[in-house]
Design a protein around this motif. Sequence first.
Motif, mmCIF file in Angstrom:
data_model
loop_
_atom_site.group_PDB
_atom_site.id
_atom_site.type_symbol
_atom_site.label_atom_id
_atom_site.label_comp_id
_atom_site.label_asym_id
_atom_site.label_seq_id
_atom_site.Cartn_x
_atom_site.Cartn_y
_atom_site.Cartn_z
ATOM 1 N N UNK A 80 -14.045 -60.560 -32.139
ATOM 2 C CA UNK A 80 -15.066 -59.193 -32.150
ATOM 3 C C UNK A 80 -14.441 -58.261 -32.995
ATOM 4 N N UNK A 81 -12.978 -57.895 -32.812
ATOM 5 C CA UNK A 81 -12.543 -56.758 -33.375
ATOM 6 C C UNK A 81 -12.796 -55.472 -32.820
ATOM 7 N N UNK A 82 -13.437 -55.471 -31.623
ATOM 8 C CA UNK A 82 -13.886 -54.344 -30.812
ATOM 9 C C UNK A 82 -12.598 -54.100 -29.774
ATOM 10 N N UNK A 83 -12.056 -54.915 -29.286
ATOM 11 C CA UNK A 83 -11.135 -54.685 -28.293
ATOM 12 C C UNK A 83 -9.506 -54.532 -28.828
ATOM 13 N N UNK A 84 -8.828 -53.872 -28.398
ATOM 14 C CA UNK A 84 -7.527 -53.709 -28.822
ATOM 15 C C UNK A 84 -6.486 -54.843 -28.467
ATOM 16 N N UNK A 85 -5.524 -55.200 -29.177
ATOM 17 C CA UNK A 85 -4.794 -56.531 -28.904
ATOM 18 C C UNK A 85 -4.281 -56.596 -27.453
ATOM 19 N N UNK A 86 -3.929 -55.188 -27.105
ATOM 20 C CA UNK A 86 -3.257 -55.206 -25.454
ATOM 21 C C UNK A 86 -4.373 -55.754 -24.441
ATOM 22 N N UNK A 87 -5.692 -55.534 -24.823
ATOM 23 C CA UNK A 87 -6.673 -55.978 -23.924
ATOM 24 C C UNK A 87 -6.699 -57.511 -23.773
ATOM 25 N N UNK A 88 -6.678 -58.082 -24.998
ATOM 26 C CA UNK A 88 -6.958 -59.477 -25.407
ATOM 27 C C UNK A 88 -5.792 -60.166 -25.099
ATOM 28 N N UNK A 89 -4.547 -59.669 -24.958
ATOM 29 C CA UNK A 89 -3.326 -60.266 -24.331
ATOM 30 C C UNK A 89 -3.421 -60.207 -22.949
ATOM 31 N N UNK A 90 -3.791 -59.296 -22.323
ATOM 32 C CA UNK A 90 -4.026 -59.148 -20.902
ATOM 33 C C UNK A 90 -4.997 -60.129 -20.319
ATOM 34 N N UNK A 91 -6.194 -60.320 -21.091
ATOM 35 C CA UNK A 91 -7.174 -61.271 -20.541
ATOM 36 C C UNK A 91 -6.526 -62.725 -20.875
ATOM 37 N N UNK A 92 -5.673 -62.996 -21.904
ATOM 38 C CA UNK A 92 -5.410 -64.124 -21.998
ATOM 39 C C UNK A 92 -4.331 -64.534 -21.049
ATOM 40 N N UNK A 93 -3.552 -63.557 -20.442
ATOM 41 C CA UNK A 93 -2.553 -63.811 -19.670
ATOM 42 C C UNK A 93 -3.186 -64.028 -18.176
ATOM 43 N N UNK A 94 -4.235 -63.289 -17.949
ATOM 44 C CA UNK A 94 -4.973 -63.372 -16.752
ATOM 45 C C UNK A 94 -5.759 -64.695 -16.645
ATOM 46 N N UNK A 95 -6.213 -65.333 -17.877
ATOM 47 C CA UNK A 95 -6.741 -66.661 -17.782
ATOM 48 C C UNK A 95 -5.794 -67.676 -17.545
ATOM 49 N N UNK A 96 -4.524 -67.418 -18.167
ATOM 50 C CA UNK A 96 -3.270 -68.392 -17.926
ATOM 51 C C UNK A 96 -2.785 -68.437 -16.434
ATOM 52 N N UNK A 97 -2.772 -67.354 -15.790
ATOM 53 C CA UNK A 97 -2.231 -67.270 -14.612
ATOM 54 C C UNK A 97 -3.297 -67.529 -13.448
ATOM 55 N N UNK A 98 -4.392 -67.478 -13.855
ATOM 56 C CA UNK A 98 -5.665 -67.489 -12.911
ATOM 57 C C UNK A 98 -5.969 -66.167 -12.232
ATOM 58 N N UNK A 99 -5.708 -65.218 -12.682
ATOM 59 C CA UNK A 99 -5.718 -63.734 -12.036
ATOM 60 C C UNK A 99 -6.764 -62.876 -13.018
ATOM 61 N N UNK A 100 -7.811 -63.412 -13.492
ATOM 62 C CA UNK A 100 -8.474 -62.570 -14.588
ATOM 63 C C UNK A 100 -9.106 -61.371 -13.932
ATOM 64 N N UNK A 101 -9.473 -61.466 -12.539
ATOM 65 C CA UNK A 101 -10.068 -60.042 -12.090
ATOM 66 C C UNK A 101 -8.793 -59.117 -12.159
ATOM 67 N N UNK A 102 -7.683 -59.374 -11.693
ATOM 68 C CA UNK A 102 -6.515 -58.621 -11.594
ATOM 69 C C UNK A 102 -6.356 -58.150 -12.932
ATOM 70 N N UNK A 103 -6.321 -58.606 -14.017
ATOM 71 C CA UNK A 103 -6.111 -58.125 -15.292
ATOM 72 C C UNK A 103 -7.048 -57.165 -15.851
ATOM 73 N N UNK A 104 -8.335 -57.671 -15.273
ATOM 74 C CA UNK A 104 -9.434 -56.798 -15.929
ATOM 75 C C UNK A 104 -9.110 -55.341 -14.988
#
Length: 169
Positions: free
Chosen positions: A111-135
């Motif tokens: 989308x280009x709207x979100x900064x790379x840091x946000x995308x990386x944190x969401x990626x990590x949250x998806x990988x470790x199963x802690x998406x709510x904590x990353x958000x």
Amino acid sequence: SEFIRKYILVIIAALIVTFFLFRKYIKTREGSRVWEQFLFKLPVFGDFFRALCVERFSSEMSTLVESGVPILYSLEITEQSVGSVMLGEIVHQIKEDVRAGKPLSAPMDQSGFFEPMVVQMVTIGEEIGELSQMFKRVNVFYQEYVETFLTRILTLFEPIMLIFMGLVV
């Protein structure tokens, strides 16, 4: 002064009509999109408005995902309640891509709207199963950013106001 005295009522009426027409235009979907594009492109305040939108998005997603709402329903609810037409359209596209089987972080990055840091944190949250904590962490970061920005702007506003008052006097 002669011009102002002669046409003051016309000037005031024109300003009021312009204001109400502008507000009516902004309430339309296209007008809101144009206004948001203008706000996001402002030199100093554009990043602030973008951060405000990301903060709202991450707050809502954190609350919904943490409550156990499925990700597609969370995205649908967030799309309707984020308060930004542009971000709502981006969230809609993210929802469609997730429905098609893509991970949440891929369409966020595209989308280009979100900064790379946000995308990386969401990626990590998806990988470790802690998406709510990353958000939640993204939300805290952007809350602090917004508070810091507002504090700095208000700190700068005070001396400017004093200089303006001095010039008026």
